[in-house]
Design an enzyme around this catalytic site. Structure first.
Site, PDB file in Angstrom:
ATOM      1  N   ARG A 174       0.814  -1.222   0.000  1.00 67.61           N
ATOM      2  CA  ARG A 174       0.000   0.000   0.000  1.00 67.61           C
ATOM      3  C   ARG A 174       0.846   1.270   0.000  1.00 67.61           C
ATOM      4  NH1 ARG A 174      -2.293  -3.654  -1.346  1.00 67.61           N
ATOM      5  NH2 ARG A 174      -4.210  -4.577  -0.538  1.00 67.61           N
ATOM      6  N   SER A 225     -11.303   0.051   3.137  1.00 73.26           N
ATOM      7  CA  SER A 225     -10.539  -0.380   4.315  1.00 73.26           C
ATOM      8  C   SER A 225      -9.962   0.833   5.043  1.00 73.26           C
ATOM      9  CB  SER A 225      -9.406  -1.319   3.896  1.00 73.26           C
ATOM     10  OG  SER A 225      -9.922  -2.496   3.317  1.00 73.26           O
ATOM     11  N   GLU A 295      -5.112   3.216   6.276  1.00 69.56           N
ATOM     12  CA  GLU A 295      -4.974   3.071   4.833  1.00 69.56           C
ATOM     13  C   GLU A 295      -5.747   4.185   4.135  1.00 69.56           C
ATOM     14  OE1 GLU A 295      -6.513  -0.122   1.531  1.00 69.56           O
ATOM     15  OE2 GLU A 295      -5.251  -0.873   3.145  1.00 69.56           O
TER      16      GLU A 295
END
Length: 299
Positions: A174, A225, A295
């Site tokens: 990520r 998320s 995130e």
């Protein structure tokens, strides 16, 4: 401000709005007004807009489809540029594709399946854009952008552009070089795919979409998320083990379906969501001594 709006309109860069509510452009339906909201109709229009904004020292933020964003209720001072129509071109050349940063990932996975191109099935349920996906190395189901990207056309904050190779993007879980080391935005990307069987590709995409539909609360406004998985642990599992599913602060609620999703249950505010994020961080730290990292991008 009107002088800047006039200059932008004189250049015919695309749509220019004043005091546009950003709640209309985020999947969680939260966010106050942007002083300027710009949707460029082309890469040239985007560059022209940056020249004008930088000349007037206007702060700039770039967003995509708003699926991974949390924006304060007071909004954003300066200009918000949205990559969308006008930056959603697609060219297929054998087993490579060139695609604009505003192209939706879900649509891309479906469109290229018609050409029997495999490698993008993982993105079949990711509700973001190519630009945002490259920025955060979006992924699912054991794959991610780093597995298929050849190079990315990057627009840096000073208005310059450069093609960066996969290696130069410094992908990690990520993460990419664009987030901190070389702040910029992906306006185009070239992906290397493989020829496959159309029916197998479509079946894989369908499976991923059904999995998301069954396990994630996309019937409610949400931002995707909330936390990165603190591997080898999983954020949603930690939250569920703490019996926090359904916990609510104001209008924001931890999803009953998935512990790593916060839904806008009842006209939630930015403060409601942040309070819930901080509550989760505190409980996980107390119980597991794990520092949870978001995130979702918090502007």
């Amino acid at each position: 401000m009107q002088d800047i709006v006039n200059k932008l309109n004189d250049k015919s860069i695309g749509k220019v709005l004043v005091d546009e509510p950003l709640s209309k452009h985020t999947t969680i339906k939260i966010g106050g007004p942007a002083d300027l909201f710009i949707q460029p109709k082309s890469i040239d229009g985007l560059k022209d807009a940056l020249v004008i904004l930088n000349e007037h020292h206007i702060p700039i933020r770039v967003i995509g489809r708003g699926s991974n964003l949390l924006i304060p209720d007071e909004g954003i001072r300066g200009a918000v540029i949205q990559f969308g129509k006008g930056l959603d071109h697609l060219e297929v050349d054998g087993d490579q594709i060139l695609v604009g940063g505003g192209y939706p990932l879900v649509r891309l996975s479906a469109i290229i399946s018609r050409d029997e191109l495999s490698g993008f099935e993982f993105a079949g349920g990711i509700p973001g854009s190519v630009g945002g996906g490259v920025f955060m190395n979006a992924g699912a189901h054991g794959s991610d952008i780093s597995k298929v990207l050849v190079k990315a056309h990057i627009l840096f904050e000073d208005g310059t552009t450069e093609w960066l190779s996969n290696e130069e993007m410094k992908f990690d879980y990520r993460k990419s070089v664009l987030q901190e080391e070389r702040k910029g935005y992906c306006i185009e990307a070239i992906f290397q795919l493989n020829k496959g069987n159309k029916q197998d590709i479509l079946a894989e995409i369908k499976k991923h979409k059904e999995y998301r539909r069954e396990t994630q609360p996309w019937d409610y406004p949400c931002a995707g998320s909330i936390f990165r998985n603190p591997l080898p642990n999983y954020a949603g599992k930690l939250v569920e083990e703490l019996d926090l599913k359904g916990y609510q602060i104001g209008g924001a609620k931890i999803s009953d379906m998935h512990g790593n999703f916060i839904v806008n249950e009842d006209e939630a505010s930015y403060e409601d969501v942040m309070a819930l994020i901080n509550f989760i961080k505190k409980r996980v730290k107390e119980e597991y001594d794990i520092n949870m990292v978001t995130e979702v991008e918090i502007l």
